[in-house]
Write a protein that holds these residues in place. Sequence first.
Motif, PDB file in Angstrom:
ATOM      1  N   ILE A  31     -14.761 -37.096  45.996  1.00  0.00           N
ATOM      2  CA  ILE A  31     -16.200 -36.904  45.781  1.00  0.00           C
ATOM      3  C   ILE A  31     -16.574 -36.730  44.315  1.00  0.00           C
ATOM      4  CG2 ILE A  31     -18.140 -35.358  46.277  1.00  0.00           C
ATOM      5  CD1 ILE A  31     -16.588 -34.677  48.921  1.00  0.00           C
ATOM      6  N   ILE A  32     -15.820 -35.912  43.561  1.00  0.00           N
ATOM      7  CA  ILE A  32     -16.247 -35.541  42.205  1.00  0.00           C
ATOM      8  C   ILE A  32     -16.321 -36.740  41.258  1.00  0.00           C
ATOM      9  CG2 ILE A  32     -15.729 -34.121  40.196  1.00  0.00           C
ATOM     10  CD1 ILE A  32     -14.572 -32.017  42.067  1.00  0.00           C
ATOM     11  N   PRO A  33     -15.287 -37.598  41.166  1.00  0.00           N
ATOM     12  CA  PRO A  33     -15.415 -38.753  40.267  1.00  0.00           C
ATOM     13  C   PRO A  33     -16.563 -39.686  40.661  1.00  0.00           C
ATOM     14  CG  PRO A  33     -13.121 -38.376  40.807  1.00  0.00           C
ATOM     15  CD  PRO A  33     -13.923 -37.503  41.726  1.00  0.00           C
ATOM     16  N   ALA A  34     -16.753 -39.886  41.975  1.00  0.00           N
ATOM     17  CA  ALA A  34     -17.851 -40.747  42.420  1.00  0.00           C
ATOM     18  C   ALA A  34     -19.201 -40.139  42.073  1.00  0.00           C
ATOM     19  CB  ALA A  34     -17.743 -40.981  43.932  1.00  0.00           C
ATOM     20  N   ALA A  35     -19.317 -38.820  42.253  1.00  0.00           N
ATOM     21  CA  ALA A  35     -20.573 -38.146  41.905  1.00  0.00           C
ATOM     22  C   ALA A  35     -20.835 -38.207  40.406  1.00  0.00           C
ATOM     23  CB  ALA A  35     -20.515 -36.689  42.373  1.00  0.00           C
ATOM     24  N   ALA A  36     -19.785 -38.127  39.597  1.00  0.00           N
ATOM     25  CA  ALA A  36     -19.953 -38.216  38.146  1.00  0.00           C
ATOM     26  C   ALA A  36     -20.345 -39.622  37.716  1.00  0.00           C
ATOM     27  CB  ALA A  36     -18.659 -37.799  37.453  1.00  0.00           C
ATOM     28  N   ALA A  37     -19.816 -40.629  38.419  1.00  0.00           N
ATOM     29  CA  ALA A  37     -20.110 -42.020  38.048  1.00  0.00           C
ATOM     30  C   ALA A  37     -21.505 -42.457  38.474  1.00  0.00           C
ATOM     31  CB  ALA A  37     -19.064 -42.945  38.680  1.00  0.00           C
ATOM     32  N   ARG A  38     -22.079 -41.807  39.468  1.00  0.00           N
ATOM     33  CA  ARG A  38     -23.345 -42.270  40.040  1.00  0.00           C
ATOM     34  C   ARG A  38     -24.485 -42.374  39.018  1.00  0.00           C
ATOM     35  NH1 ARG A  38     -25.430 -40.392  45.981  1.00  0.00           N
ATOM     36  NH2 ARG A  38     -26.840 -42.151  46.331  1.00  0.00           N
ATOM     37  N   PRO A  39     -24.768 -41.335  38.210  1.00  0.00           N
ATOM     38  CA  PRO A  39     -25.893 -41.450  37.275  1.00  0.00           C
ATOM     39  C   PRO A  39     -25.643 -42.409  36.117  1.00  0.00           C
ATOM     40  CG  PRO A  39     -24.746 -39.367  36.938  1.00  0.00           C
ATOM     41  CD  PRO A  39     -24.165 -39.984  38.161  1.00  0.00           C
ATOM     42  N   LEU A  40     -24.408 -42.862  35.949  1.00  0.00           N
ATOM     43  CA  LEU A  40     -24.073 -43.758  34.838  1.00  0.00           C
ATOM     44  C   LEU A  40     -24.026 -45.221  35.269  1.00  0.00           C
ATOM     45  CD1 LEU A  40     -21.110 -41.694  33.299  1.00  0.00           C
ATOM     46  CD2 LEU A  40     -23.522 -41.641  32.626  1.00  0.00           C
ATOM     47  N   SER A  41     -24.319 -45.484  36.544  1.00  0.00           N
ATOM     48  CA  SER A  41     -24.094 -46.824  37.086  1.00  0.00           C
ATOM     49  C   SER A  41     -25.386 -47.450  37.592  1.00  0.00           C
ATOM     50  CB  SER A  41     -23.069 -46.759  38.228  1.00  0.00           C
ATOM     51  OG  SER A  41     -21.903 -46.084  37.809  1.00  0.00           O
ATOM     52  N   ALA A  42     -25.551 -48.720  37.257  1.00  0.00           N
ATOM     53  CA  ALA A  42     -26.723 -49.463  37.717  1.00  0.00           C
ATOM     54  C   ALA A  42     -26.424 -50.291  38.962  1.00  0.00           C
ATOM     55  CB  ALA A  42     -27.234 -50.377  36.602  1.00  0.00           C
ATOM     56  N   THR A  43     -25.158 -50.532  39.251  1.00  0.00           N
ATOM     57  CA  THR A  43     -24.768 -51.333  40.409  1.00  0.00           C
ATOM     58  C   THR A  43     -23.644 -50.630  41.155  1.00  0.00           C
ATOM     59  OG1 THR A  43     -23.070 -52.584  39.211  1.00  0.00           O
ATOM     60  CG2 THR A  43     -25.329 -53.449  39.150  1.00  0.00           C
ATOM     61  N   PRO A  44     -23.470 -50.922  42.443  1.00  0.00           N
ATOM     62  CA  PRO A  44     -22.368 -50.319  43.210  1.00  0.00           C
ATOM     63  C   PRO A  44     -20.999 -50.667  42.622  1.00  0.00           C
ATOM     64  CG  PRO A  44     -23.983 -51.285  44.689  1.00  0.00           C
ATOM     65  CD  PRO A  44     -24.372 -51.720  43.312  1.00  0.00           C
ATOM     66  N   GLU A  45     -20.841 -51.893  42.160  1.00  0.00           N
ATOM     67  CA  GLU A  45     -19.556 -52.304  41.603  1.00  0.00           C
ATOM     68  C   GLU A  45     -19.223 -51.503  40.335  1.00  0.00           C
ATOM     69  OE1 GLU A  45     -21.105 -55.347  44.253  1.00  0.00           O
ATOM     70  OE2 GLU A  45     -21.990 -54.358  42.507  1.00  0.00           O
ATOM     71  N   ARG A  46     -20.234 -51.305  39.499  1.00  0.00           N
ATOM     72  CA  ARG A  46     -20.007 -50.523  38.276  1.00  0.00           C
ATOM     73  C   ARG A  46     -19.662 -49.071  38.634  1.00  0.00           C
ATOM     74  NH1 ARG A  46     -21.074 -50.223  32.832  1.00  0.00           N
ATOM     75  NH2 ARG A  46     -21.774 -48.189  32.073  1.00  0.00           N
ATOM     76  N   MET A  47     -20.334 -48.536  39.651  1.00  0.00           N
ATOM     77  CA  MET A  47     -20.059 -47.167  40.057  1.00  0.00           C
ATOM     78  C   MET A  47     -18.624 -47.026  40.558  1.00  0.00           C
ATOM     79  SD  MET A  47     -22.108 -44.794  42.802  1.00  0.00           S
ATOM     80  CE  MET A  47     -21.358 -43.309  43.489  1.00  0.00           C
ATOM     81  N   ALA A  48     -18.153 -47.997  41.346  1.00  0.00           N
ATOM     82  CA  ALA A  48     -16.786 -47.940  41.869  1.00  0.00           C
ATOM     83  C   ALA A  48     -15.768 -48.015  40.739  1.00  0.00           C
ATOM     84  CB  ALA A  48     -16.561 -49.071  42.866  1.00  0.00           C
ATOM     85  N   ALA A  49     -16.000 -48.919  39.781  1.00  0.00           N
ATOM     86  CA  ALA A  49     -15.066 -49.064  38.662  1.00  0.00           C
ATOM     87  C   ALA A  49     -15.062 -47.809  37.786  1.00  0.00           C
ATOM     88  CB  ALA A  49     -15.441 -50.293  37.833  1.00  0.00           C
ATOM     89  N   LEU A  50     -16.252 -47.268  37.538  1.00  0.00           N
ATOM     90  CA  LEU A  50     -16.343 -46.081  36.696  1.00  0.00           C
ATOM     91  C   LEU A  50     -15.743 -44.868  37.395  1.00  0.00           C
ATOM     92  CD1 LEU A  50     -17.280 -45.066  33.997  1.00  0.00           C
ATOM     93  CD2 LEU A  50     -19.558 -44.680  34.952  1.00  0.00           C
ATOM     94  N   ALA A  51     -15.935 -44.770  38.708  1.00  0.00           N
ATOM     95  CA  ALA A  51     -15.339 -43.659  39.466  1.00  0.00           C
ATOM     96  C   ALA A  51     -13.816 -43.713  39.402  1.00  0.00           C
ATOM     97  CB  ALA A  51     -15.812 -43.705  40.918  1.00  0.00           C
ATOM     98  N   ALA A  52     -13.263 -44.921  39.501  1.00  0.00           N
ATOM     99  CA  ALA A  52     -11.812 -45.070  39.394  1.00  0.00           C
ATOM    100  C   ALA A  52     -11.328 -44.651  38.003  1.00  0.00           C
ATOM    101  CB  ALA A  52     -11.409 -46.514  39.684  1.00  0.00           C
ATOM    102  N   ALA A  53     -12.084 -45.039  36.967  1.00  0.00           N
ATOM    103  CA  ALA A  53     -11.697 -44.678  35.595  1.00  0.00           C
ATOM    104  C   ALA A  53     -11.775 -43.169  35.379  1.00  0.00           C
ATOM    105  CB  ALA A  53     -12.609 -45.401  34.604  1.00  0.00           C
ATOM    106  N   LEU A  54     -12.828 -42.543  35.897  1.00  0.00           N
ATOM    107  CA  LEU A  54     -12.967 -41.096  35.749  1.00  0.00           C
ATOM    108  C   LEU A  54     -11.879 -40.349  36.525  1.00  0.00           C
ATOM    109  CD1 LEU A  54     -16.860 -40.746  36.036  1.00  0.00           C
ATOM    110  CD2 LEU A  54     -15.463 -40.379  33.991  1.00  0.00           C
ATOM    111  N   ALA A  55     -11.558 -40.855  37.719  1.00  0.00           N
ATOM    112  CA  ALA A  55     -10.497 -40.225  38.510  1.00  0.00           C
ATOM    113  C   ALA A  55      -9.148 -40.355  37.800  1.00  0.00           C
ATOM    114  CB  ALA A  55     -10.426 -40.857  39.896  1.00  0.00           C
TER     115      ALA A  55
END
Length: 263
Positions: free
Chosen positions: A198-222
């Motif tokens: 949950i935490i990496p995905a929640a952190a990526a959400r406000p930084l992402s304009a698309t679902p794909e970007r959010m998934a990639a950013l969540a993986a990077a943050l995790a």
Amino acid sequence: MSLLDGFLARALLAGLGVALVAGPLGCFIVWRRMAYFGDATAHASILGVALALALSLPVFVGALVVALAVAGGITVLTTRGLATDTALGVLAHSALAAGLVAVALLGLRVDLEVYLFGDILAVGRTDLAVIWAGALAVLALLAWRWQRLLIAVLNPDLAEASGIDARREQMALTLALAVVVAVAIKVVGALLISAMLIIPAAAARPLSATPERMAALAAALAATSAGGGVWASWTFDTPTGPTIVCAAAALFLCVTAATWRRR
């Protein structure tokens, strides 16, 4: 001397394996508001651990089977009219308690802290193979059904109009979640798995304009959390699993503070 001979290298690789799949899968959990569902599945894995040890089976197999059984039980109870949060609460706590009781009744010599909070520094070559095999399998599943899963999760009405079976996509997510729980229990433990989802995905959400970007950013943050957590644990002599989660929480706070400041 092989890279895998060092326990810190194995710990880092294990953390990265879990992180790279927990990020994208966690996005679906955030979008669908399945946080408690992740908790229930993770808590159930303790019962799977107890049964696996009693039957001399791999821990991964026991955790996966019980996690799938509990996930299926939640689905059945909610379709029979029981409120989702009630079904999740009942099965999550019941499965965790049953696992702890089973450990005592079966007389198993088990260090429960290993399975509750993880022991990433004790990960071996076999554990690494299981973690990465499970992670790659889940990533392949998400890539294969990405568009269908997105539509089913974000717009169930559109999914129905498009001929997409939302229940089948839900079962695909359930299977993916059970696999991640089973492979991650050695890394961060049953009580902390949902935090890494949950935490990496929640952190990526406000930084992402698309679902794909959010998934990639969540993986990077995790992945950053896993690497930073292993380093901080070694440096400050703290429990590694909880330290990884603390690193993820610190990233979330930084992103949230930056977002508020920008607004």
